[in-house]
Scaffold this active site. Structure first.
Site, PDB file in Angstrom:
ATOM      1  N   HIS A   1      44.258  67.539 110.181  1.00 24.92           N
ATOM      2  CA  HIS A   1      43.399  67.503 111.367  1.00 24.92           C
ATOM      3  C   HIS A   1      41.937  67.328 111.001  1.00 24.92           C
ATOM      4  CE1 HIS A   1      42.082  71.624 110.464  1.00 24.92           C
ATOM      5  NE2 HIS A   1      43.362  71.970 110.352  1.00 24.92           N
TER       6      HIS A   1
ATOM      7  N   CYS B   1      46.143  73.922 105.752  1.00 28.15           N
ATOM      8  CA  CYS B   1      46.078  72.607 106.394  1.00 28.15           C
ATOM      9  C   CYS B   1      45.154  71.671 105.622  1.00 28.15           C
ATOM     10  CB  CYS B   1      45.592  72.738 107.831  1.00 28.15           C
ATOM     11  SG  CYS B   1      46.819  73.430 108.958  1.00 28.15           S
TER      12      CYS B   1
END
Length: 223
Positions: free
Chosen positions: A183, A199
């Site tokens: 992201h 992440c």
């Protein structure tokens, strides 16, 4: 909310049982769930084999259920699973999925903190990224895109890809089960650092291109 998905490729989809054979079908193929209800995953390519799990038609983030294909064997398809432990696989009936090519690729080098995005007909995009910290490292292995999500949290940018990978140190984070994603970020200074909870954070220019990545895209993360 889940984002509308782009097509996997310009190719023609085909039934797994109609001639796709062996490892050749796993070279860049995804399996789209077409089962009527939950899809049953078994330990072996046999209707009498033990059930590994049953997966709903939608992911927890409301994306369509799509898998990365590992192998096709007769009337059965071996798929990578979006469950713990990372790297789990199982077999589904070819009648329950539609196997089709996927030409997009994502690779991530954790040591280089570098992501490479390959889209059909375009030069690869190579970018520095932020990865997991020493306390909460990004797992390595072969994964795939399970979700395409429009983000309303600036910390994740405006768009995110959910992966089949899960944190090996966190069982819960941000309301999810420790699912790893790719992201954007509202902290560009973190790019190139090992600072996330697992992440992969990308710069804004790459975040915009993530919108072209379809479900089922393979994501290979190396140490």
């Amino acid at each position: 909310p889940a984002a509308d998905a782009p097509p996997a490729s310009g190719g023609t989809s085909s039934s797994a049982a109609a001639g796709d054979g062996g490892a050749s079908a796993a070279a860049g193929s995804r399996a789209v769930d077409v089962a009527d209800g939950p899809i049953t995953v078994r330990t072996d390519p046999d209707a009498s084999a033990d059930v590994v799990t049953e997966l709903s038609e939608k992911t927890p983030l409301k994306s369509a259920r799509v898998f990365l294909v590992r192998k096709v064997e007769g009337d059965w398809v071996e798929i990578y699973l979006p469950v713990r432990p990372n790297g789990s696989t199982g077999w589904v009936s070819a009648e329950d999925v539609r196997v089709e090519p996927v030409e997009t690729r994502i690779t991530v080098s954790l040591s280089k903190r570098q992501l490479t995005l390959t889209l059909p007909g375009k030069d690869p995009v190579v970018a520095s990224v932020a990865v997991g910290s020493a306390e909460n490292p990004t797992p390595s292995g072969t994964f795939y895109v399970t979700d395409r999500v429009n983000s309303t949290n600036p910390a994740y940018g405006s768009f995110a890809l959910g992966l089949s990978a899960h944190s090996e140190t966190l069982s819960e984070f941000g309301g999810s089960d420790g699912q790893v994603g790719i992201h954007g970020t509202d902290d560009p200074s973190s790019i190139g650092e090992a600072v996330s909870h697992g992440c992969i954070r990308v710069p804004s220019a790459v975040e915009a291109q993530l919108r072209s990545v379809p479900l089922g895209t393979p994501v290979v993360i190396t140490d």
